[in-house]
Design a protein around this motif. Structure first.
Motif, PDB file in Angstrom:
ATOM      1  N   GLN A 153       0.452  -1.218   0.051  1.00 19.17           N
ATOM      2  CA  GLN A 153       0.203  -0.128  -0.046  1.00 19.17           C
ATOM      3  C   GLN A 153       0.954   1.301   0.181  1.00 19.17           C
ATOM      4  O   GLN A 153       1.900   1.171   0.649  1.00 19.17           O
ATOM      5  CB  GLN A 153      -0.922   0.028   1.245  1.00 19.17           C
ATOM      6  CG  GLN A 153      -1.453  -1.129   1.434  1.00 19.17           C
ATOM      7  CD  GLN A 153      -2.734  -1.126   2.402  1.00 19.17           C
ATOM      8  OE1 GLN A 153      -2.941  -0.098   2.773  1.00 19.17           O
ATOM      9  NE2 GLN A 153      -3.181  -2.048   2.720  1.00 19.17           N
ATOM     10  N   GLY A 154       0.427   2.268  -1.110  1.00 20.77           N
ATOM     11  CA  GLY A 154       1.303   3.355  -0.592  1.00 20.77           C
ATOM     12  C   GLY A 154       0.184   4.799  -0.865  1.00 20.77           C
ATOM     13  O   GLY A 154       0.490   5.307  -1.460  1.00 20.77           O
ATOM     14  N   TRP A 155       0.182   4.672   1.058  1.00 19.90           N
ATOM     15  CA  TRP A 155      -0.560   5.984   0.730  1.00 19.90           C
ATOM     16  C   TRP A 155       0.087   7.452   1.102  1.00 19.90           C
ATOM     17  O   TRP A 155       1.708   7.142   1.511  1.00 19.90           O
ATOM     18  CB  TRP A 155      -1.468   5.518   2.229  1.00 19.90           C
ATOM     19  CG  TRP A 155      -2.596   4.552   2.433  1.00 19.90           C
ATOM     20  CD1 TRP A 155      -2.230   2.730   3.420  1.00 19.90           C
ATOM     21  CD2 TRP A 155      -3.641   4.495   2.018  1.00 19.90           C
ATOM     22  NE1 TRP A 155      -2.956   2.575   2.427  1.00 19.90           N
ATOM     23  CE2 TRP A 155      -4.445   3.365   2.157  1.00 19.90           C
ATOM     24  CE3 TRP A 155      -4.150   5.919   1.430  1.00 19.90           C
ATOM     25  CZ2 TRP A 155      -5.187   3.476   1.612  1.00 19.90           C
ATOM     26  CZ3 TRP A 155      -6.158   5.002   0.730  1.00 19.90           C
ATOM     27  CH2 TRP A 155      -6.556   4.146   0.610  1.00 19.90           C
ATOM     28  N   PRO A 156      -0.413   8.295   0.617  1.00 15.11           N
ATOM     29  CA  PRO A 156       0.362   9.881   0.924  1.00 15.11           C
ATOM     30  C   PRO A 156       0.924  10.463   1.926  1.00 15.11           C
ATOM     31  O   PRO A 156       0.329  10.144   3.121  1.00 15.11           O
ATOM     32  CB  PRO A 156      -0.294  10.737   0.162  1.00 15.11           C
ATOM     33  CG  PRO A 156      -1.688   9.967   0.261  1.00 15.11           C
ATOM     34  CD  PRO A 156      -1.539   8.930   0.131  1.00 15.11           C
ATOM     35  N   ALA A 157       2.280  10.467   2.332  1.00 22.15           N
ATOM     36  CA  ALA A 157       1.973  11.323   3.729  1.00 22.15           C
ATOM     37  C   ALA A 157       1.465  12.447   3.725  1.00 22.15           C
ATOM     38  O   ALA A 157       1.274  12.946   3.133  1.00 22.15           O
ATOM     39  CB  ALA A 157       3.989  11.274   4.017  1.00 22.15           C
ATOM     40  N   ASN A 158       0.721  12.965   4.950  1.00 24.45           N
ATOM     41  CA  ASN A 158       0.105  14.138   4.527  1.00 24.45           C
ATOM     42  C   ASN A 158       1.229  15.439   5.283  1.00 24.45           C
ATOM     43  O   ASN A 158       2.397  14.539   6.617  1.00 24.45           O
ATOM     44  CB  ASN A 158      -1.219  14.244   6.340  1.00 24.45           C
ATOM     45  CG  ASN A 158      -1.718  15.748   6.098  1.00 24.45           C
ATOM     46  OD1 ASN A 158      -1.699  16.232   5.645  1.00 24.45           O
ATOM     47  ND2 ASN A 158      -3.015  15.069   6.876  1.00 24.45           N
ATOM     48  N   GLU A 159       1.059  16.371   4.589  1.00 18.37           N
ATOM     49  CA  GLU A 159       1.962  17.487   4.763  1.00 18.37           C
ATOM     50  C   GLU A 159       1.508  18.160   6.194  1.00 18.37           C
ATOM     51  O   GLU A 159       0.668  18.448   6.276  1.00 18.37           O
ATOM     52  CB  GLU A 159       2.337  17.773   3.645  1.00 18.37           C
ATOM     53  CG  GLU A 159       3.745  17.014   2.513  1.00 18.37           C
ATOM     54  CD  GLU A 159       3.664  18.008   1.237  1.00 18.37           C
ATOM     55  OE1 GLU A 159       3.272  19.170   1.995  1.00 18.37           O
ATOM     56  OE2 GLU A 159       4.011  17.098   0.894  1.00 18.37           O
TER      57      GLU A 159
END
Length: 159
Positions: A153-159
């Motif tokens: 799974q490649g969930w994006p990082a929250n900035e």
């Protein structure tokens, strides 16, 4: 694993050999030569492990697809398989990631306050990853293929 006369010895458990008592920490504190001198051998642990999220036991995968079960008495029901369960998990993860910024979407609708570009990009990436995973889960031909999908799974990082 340590064996005495073909039987396993548990670490941190006292034991007796030919009338001599050995304390619980003896196996941890002695050299292999000392163990061999009293008849204890060390062998590789041959226990096979499995991932219980996907398997009931070694080489016994869980059900992949949903099936309809019709009991002798009672109403038919759907027994959900791994694809159903992992699709629900992925959607739940996406919902939790999006929930953190849902207030910005509501604010935009109610008061026309712009959503920051980074948030728009992040939310789009979450939705894209969720869609990719749901599609890949649906297309998994077997349990090993499903494992490849859900462990990448490649969930994006929250900035």
């Amino acid at each position: 694993m340590f064996l005495l006369n073909g039987n396993p010895l548990s670490l941190d458990t006292p034991f007796i050999i030919n009338g001599t008592s050995y304390p619980a920490n003896w196996l941890r504190l002695t050299s292999i030569a000392e163990k061999n001198a009293v008849g204890i051998t060390e062998v590789a642990d041959t226990q096979v492990t499995y991932d219980d999220r996907f398997y009931w036991g070694v080489d016994n995968p869980k059900q992949l697809e949903d099936i309809t079960v019709t009991p002798e008495q009672g109403e038919p029901y759907t027994q959900h398989g791994l694809k159903h369960q992992w699709t629900a998990t992925v959607k739940d993860t996406a919902n939790k990631l999006l929930a953190q910024s849902d207030w910005m979407v509501i604010r935009k609708v109610e008061r026309s306050v712009d959503i920051p570009a980074a948030t728009v990009t992040y939310r789009a990436a979450v939705i894209t990853e969720c869609t990719r995973l749901v599609t890949a889960i649906a297309g998994a031909a077997d349990v090993p293929a499903l494992i490849v999908v859900v462990t990448a799974q490649g969930w994006p990082a929250n900035e």
